[in-house]
Design a protein around this motif. Structure first.
Motif, PDB file in Angstrom:
ATOM      1  N   LEU A  82       4.750  -9.990   0.851  1.00  0.00           N
ATOM      2  CA  LEU A  82       4.226  -9.292  -0.489  1.00  0.00           C
ATOM      3  C   LEU A  82       5.041  -9.152  -2.179  1.00  0.00           C
ATOM      4  CD1 LEU A  82       3.196  -5.411   0.675  1.00  0.00           C
ATOM      5  CD2 LEU A  82       2.541  -7.967   1.449  1.00  0.00           C
ATOM      6  N   GLU A  86       2.689  -6.476  -5.562  1.00  0.00           N
ATOM      7  CA  GLU A  86       1.861  -5.814  -4.226  1.00  0.00           C
ATOM      8  C   GLU A  86       2.583  -4.580  -4.461  1.00  0.00           C
ATOM      9  OE1 GLU A  86      -0.241  -8.279  -1.776  1.00  0.00           O
ATOM     10  OE2 GLU A  86       1.324  -9.686  -2.374  1.00  0.00           O
ATOM     11  N   TYR A 219      -2.702  -7.421  -3.113  1.00  0.00           N
ATOM     12  CA  TYR A 219      -3.448  -6.290  -2.661  1.00  0.00           C
ATOM     13  C   TYR A 219      -3.030  -5.457  -4.212  1.00  0.00           C
ATOM     14  CZ  TYR A 219      -2.976  -1.258  -1.441  1.00  0.00           C
ATOM     15  OH  TYR A 219      -3.196   0.159  -0.575  1.00  0.00           O
TER      16      TYR A 219
END
Length: 386
Positions: A82, A86, A219
């Protein structure tokens, strides 16, 4: 994914055994302005502890040792992959569950940090809100949201391939599909160059299984951000020659006409090449390409006819489209005829009678036209008759 929630001293929450292992800030609700030379950790501790210290002075209490809430989040799937954006999105969701902000409006001072050493995220927030009232954390709600985030990340990373359109991929084709329910867009079919382009535009690698190399949006990316990332990738991929199939909802602007422009230029080239064609065989190469374009147009017109009949219940429009498809078929058949059906080409030395008359007449001596005398004033111009 789990959360450990405690109230503690601000300095302890931001403590690191070694300077190089200190958590890096990924979100700061108060937009603290400090430089590395100004001891940012000390300044941040002071900013976070200030509301509780002020509350203590007003009410005669002593909450210095519990001046901030510290939520440590661990067990995050693929956290090493990530990026900071994110991680900030995850902490933003957890902070909302904890009551640290309401929409875009913070209810207390809070920051989020990530520790790459132990793969954890940290939320540190003042225990006194912006309304000068003590702030309580609903621990069960925080744990519930952590489980929801874990499920969402898992579902995004295991999106069913039939929703992506992964059939008949090759090294020149890239498929980009959006899944609004999961809040993610996926890309499949990239070779090394396309993967480099995708990584530069905001996609990151994801393993969907079944031997496919896939890429996904970060995300927490909302519809507008996903569309921006996908449309940017479309522009760059199309510019270097990839065939890109993209979902319409991911387009921020009308689709760039890379393919259409290329087809228009090709038709213009073929039109110019007609001047250099001397027989039916020469022109057959050009008409074959035009025939393929007409066939695709015919297929689209027939599909549009069926769609309008089913979805719009417009029989008249559907019938006109079907007629147009038939005419396109006839046009393709006329344009792309068999070279054997063509008559023999005219010999290059033959000329028409009109051409003979105009080109074989002996030219007379060159004469200079005499200037005509000016007409008297008020006289109408003379009309010449045969």
């Amino acid at each position: 994914m789990f959360a450990h929630i405690t109230a503690r001293h601000a300095a302890e929450a931001l403590h690191a055994a070694n300077p190089w292992s200190a958590p890096s800030i990924v979100h700061d609700s108060v937009q603290t302005s400090w430089a590395l030379a100004d001891h940012p950790r000390d300044r941040l501790v002071q900013d976070l502890a200030e509301p509780a210290a002020k509350h203590d002075r007003v009410h005669g209490t002593n909450t210095e040792d519990t001046g901030v809430w510290h939520i440590a989040i661990g067990g995050i799937t693929d956290i090493a992959d990530l990026d900071d954006g994110e991680c900030a999105a995850i902490t933003h969701d957890v902070a909302a569950a904890a009551g640290f902000h309401d929409g875009d409006r913070p209810t207390t001072r809070w920051v989020a940090a990530r520790s790459r050493q132990d793969h954890t995220l940290h939320l540190i927030a003042s225990t006194v809100g912006n309304n000068d009232e003590p702030l309580r954390v609903e621990t069960e709600h925080v744990h519930h949201v952590c489980r929801e985030i874990e499920t969402r990340i898992h579902d995004q990373n295991h999106a069913p391939l039939e929703h992506i359109g992964a059939d008949d991929l090759d090294h020149e084709a890239v498929v980009i599909r959006d899944n609004p329910e999961l809040g993610i867009a996926h890309t499949l079919g990239a070779d090394n160059l396309a993967e480099l382009i995708l990584s530069k535009t905001g996609f990151r690698s994801a393993d969907l299984g079944a031997g496919f190399r896939a890429w996904r949006t970060p995300y927490g990316a909302g519809p507008e951000q996903r569309a921006h990332i996908a449309s940017t990738a479309l522009d760059l991929l199309s510019a270097v020659g990839y065939r890109v199939s993209i979902q319409t909802s991911l387009l921020t602007n009308p689709r760039p006409d890379h393919d259409i422009g290329r087809a228009e230029r090709r038709i213009a080239d073929l039109t110019e090449q007609l001047d250099f064609c001397f027989d039916a065989d020469d022109v057959a190469e050009a008409t074959t390409e035009i025939d393929a374009t007409l066939r695709r147009t015919t297929e689209f017109t027939r599909a549009l006819s069926a769609w309008s009949d089913q979805r719009l219940d417009d029989g008249a429009y559907s019938a006109r489209l079907a007629e147009a498809a038939t005419l396109l078929d006839r046009a393709a058949a006329i344009i792309n005829r068999d070279p054997a059906e063509a008559p023999a080409p005219r010999p290059s030395h033959m000329v028409t009678r009109a051409a003979t008359t105009s080109t074989t007449a002996r030219p007379g001596p060159a004469t200079t036209p005499a200037a005509s005398a000016p007409l008297p004033a008020g006289e109408p111009p003379l009309r010449r008759t045969r």
